[in-house]
Design a protein around this motif. Structure first.
Motif, mmCIF file in Angstrom:
data_model
loop_
_atom_site.group_PDB
_atom_site.id
_atom_site.type_symbol
_atom_site.label_atom_id
_atom_site.label_comp_id
_atom_site.label_asym_id
_atom_site.label_seq_id
_atom_site.Cartn_x
_atom_site.Cartn_y
_atom_site.Cartn_z
ATOM 1 N N VAL A 84 -90.157 -13.579 -35.729
ATOM 2 C CA VAL A 84 -90.644 -12.257 -36.134
ATOM 3 C C VAL A 84 -90.996 -11.429 -34.899
ATOM 4 O O VAL A 84 -90.683 -10.228 -34.818
ATOM 5 C CB VAL A 84 -91.864 -12.391 -37.062
ATOM 6 N N VAL A 87 -87.956 -9.963 -33.312
ATOM 7 C CA VAL A 87 -87.491 -8.779 -34.044
ATOM 8 C C VAL A 87 -88.251 -7.549 -33.566
ATOM 9 O O VAL A 87 -87.653 -6.488 -33.302
ATOM 10 C CB VAL A 87 -87.695 -8.962 -35.563
ATOM 11 N N ALA A 107 -78.798 -1.457 -42.348
ATOM 12 C CA ALA A 107 -79.663 -2.509 -42.884
ATOM 13 C C ALA A 107 -78.914 -3.357 -43.903
ATOM 14 O O ALA A 107 -79.030 -4.588 -43.917
ATOM 15 C CB ALA A 107 -80.915 -1.898 -43.520
ATOM 16 N N LEU A 111 -78.100 -7.257 -43.202
ATOM 17 C CA LEU A 111 -78.700 -8.237 -44.114
ATOM 18 C C LEU A 111 -77.622 -9.179 -44.636
ATOM 19 O O LEU A 111 -77.843 -10.387 -44.774
ATOM 20 C CB LEU A 111 -79.390 -7.525 -45.276
ATOM 21 N N LEU A 193 -83.916 -13.125 -43.718
ATOM 22 C CA LEU A 193 -84.626 -11.874 -43.445
ATOM 23 C C LEU A 193 -84.850 -11.656 -41.954
ATOM 24 O O LEU A 193 -84.613 -10.556 -41.438
ATOM 25 C CB LEU A 193 -85.955 -11.864 -44.197
ATOM 26 N N VAL A 194 -85.302 -12.701 -41.233
ATOM 27 C CA VAL A 194 -85.550 -12.507 -39.802
ATOM 28 C C VAL A 194 -84.236 -12.359 -39.040
ATOM 29 O O VAL A 194 -84.162 -11.612 -38.050
ATOM 30 C CB VAL A 194 -86.398 -13.647 -39.199
ATOM 31 N N GLY A 196 -81.379 -10.996 -40.243
ATOM 32 C CA GLY A 196 -80.932 -9.627 -40.473
ATOM 33 C C GLY A 196 -81.779 -8.628 -39.709
ATOM 34 O O GLY A 196 -81.269 -7.657 -39.137
ATOM 35 N N GLY A 197 -83.103 -8.875 -39.674
ATOM 36 C CA GLY A 197 -83.995 -7.981 -38.944
ATOM 37 C C GLY A 197 -83.727 -8.001 -37.453
ATOM 38 O O GLY A 197 -83.755 -6.961 -36.784
ATOM 39 N N ALA A 198 -83.452 -9.184 -36.905
ATOM 40 C CA ALA A 198 -83.158 -9.299 -35.476
ATOM 41 C C ALA A 198 -81.878 -8.546 -35.119
ATOM 42 O O ALA A 198 -81.817 -7.833 -34.105
ATOM 43 C CB ALA A 198 -83.045 -10.768 -35.076
ATOM 44 N N PHE A 200 -80.653 -6.046 -36.736
ATOM 45 C CA PHE A 200 -80.930 -4.614 -36.953
ATOM 46 C C PHE A 200 -81.613 -4.003 -35.730
ATOM 47 O O PHE A 200 -81.178 -2.977 -35.201
ATOM 48 C CB PHE A 200 -81.806 -4.458 -38.194
ATOM 49 N N THR A 201 -82.696 -4.657 -35.266
ATOM 50 C CA THR A 201 -83.421 -4.070 -34.138
ATOM 51 C C THR A 201 -82.660 -4.234 -32.823
ATOM 52 O O THR A 201 -82.749 -3.376 -31.944
ATOM 53 C CB THR A 201 -84.825 -4.698 -34.005
#
Length: 252
Positions: A84, A87, A107, A111, A193-194, A196-198, A200-201
């Motif tokens: 987290v 991210v 996103a 994801l 989730l992490v 996809g978030g990683a 994304f950022t």
């Protein structure tokens, strides 16, 4: 290395090669359906999600995947913190840059990247490795194969050789950390989730992280993997004790 381990490695390589074939097939067929530009990547990821769902279904791994589990305990949440934090590092303090076609579609597609890669690597491949290797071997091999799959960037992008190879190493370290978590907890939902978030950022970051920070995150991922697996390794060392393995796993 025994024959079954080689078969497990062959299985993992075969799965990743098939995923690469799905990507290339989707990129070839999508233009025939009028899909072009950025949306080619979205189409390829839809195809990969379908491929991942079919694989998990055929191998009967949905219950062991933990995709629909909402809780695995406080220890699991604590061990997710390094991922987290990574991210957030890409987003703070510079923020994110909105690029076409907008945050929403980015996103969505990233994801789907997290979903298909986690189901394929941390569920299908890792479960096969679990059958033939101990915790360390299964996690290390799964992570290495995950890193090597990023060599596909040579065929799907115009990135330089050193950039692709660096991505392979970073992805392998990341994959080892996630594989250790999945090996212990069988809870792929937060990993999707992490992940996809990683992505994304990382992709939309206004200020990419310095190389030194990237190295530190890689060390943190591998260290987290070692910490995650430590209770399992202790239980294996004490296997001569009269302990029901179902009790060991039920406490994590």
């Amino acid at each position: 290395m025994n024959h079954d381990r080689w078969r497990a490695i062959g299985f993992g390589l075969g799965v990743h090669f098939l995923r690469f074939g799905v990507i290339m097939g989707a990129l070839a067929l999508a233009p025939l359906l009028g899909i072009s530009g950025w949306y080619l990547g979205l189409a390829a990821n839809v195809a990969c999600v379908v491929f991942a769902v079919v694989l998990v279904s055929v191998r009967g791994l949905w219950r062991r995947a933990g995709l629909f589990a909402l809780w695995r305990g406080r220890t699991a949440l604590l061990l997710l913190l390094p991922f987290v934090i990574e991210v957030l590092l890409w987003a703070v303090p510079g923020g994110l840059v909105e690029r076409p076609p907008g945050f929403g579609l980015w996103a969505l597609t990233l994801l789907m990247v997290g979903l298909n890669e986690e189901l394929i690597s941390r569920v299908v491949v890792l479960e096969r490795m679990r059958e033939s290797c101990g915790p360390v071997g299964a996690v290390a091999l799964t992570g290495a194969l995950f890193g090597l799959q990023h060599l596909s960037a040579f065929a799907t992008s115009n990135r330089t050789v050193d950039d692709v190879l660096l991505n392979v190493v970073v992805s392998a370290c990341y994959g080892i950390g996630l594989a250790a978590f999945q090996y212990r907890f069988r809870w792929v939902l937060p990993l999707v989730l992490v992940h996809g978030g990683a992505d994304f950022t990382t992709i939309l970051s206004a200020n990419p992280l310095p190389d030194a920070v990237v190295v530190i995150t890689c060390v943190a991922f591998v260290a987290t993997a070692a910490l995650t697996l430590r209770p399992l390794l202790g239980s294996r060392r004490n296997s001569s004790d009269d302990v029901d393995p179902r009790v060991i796993h039920s406490t994590y």
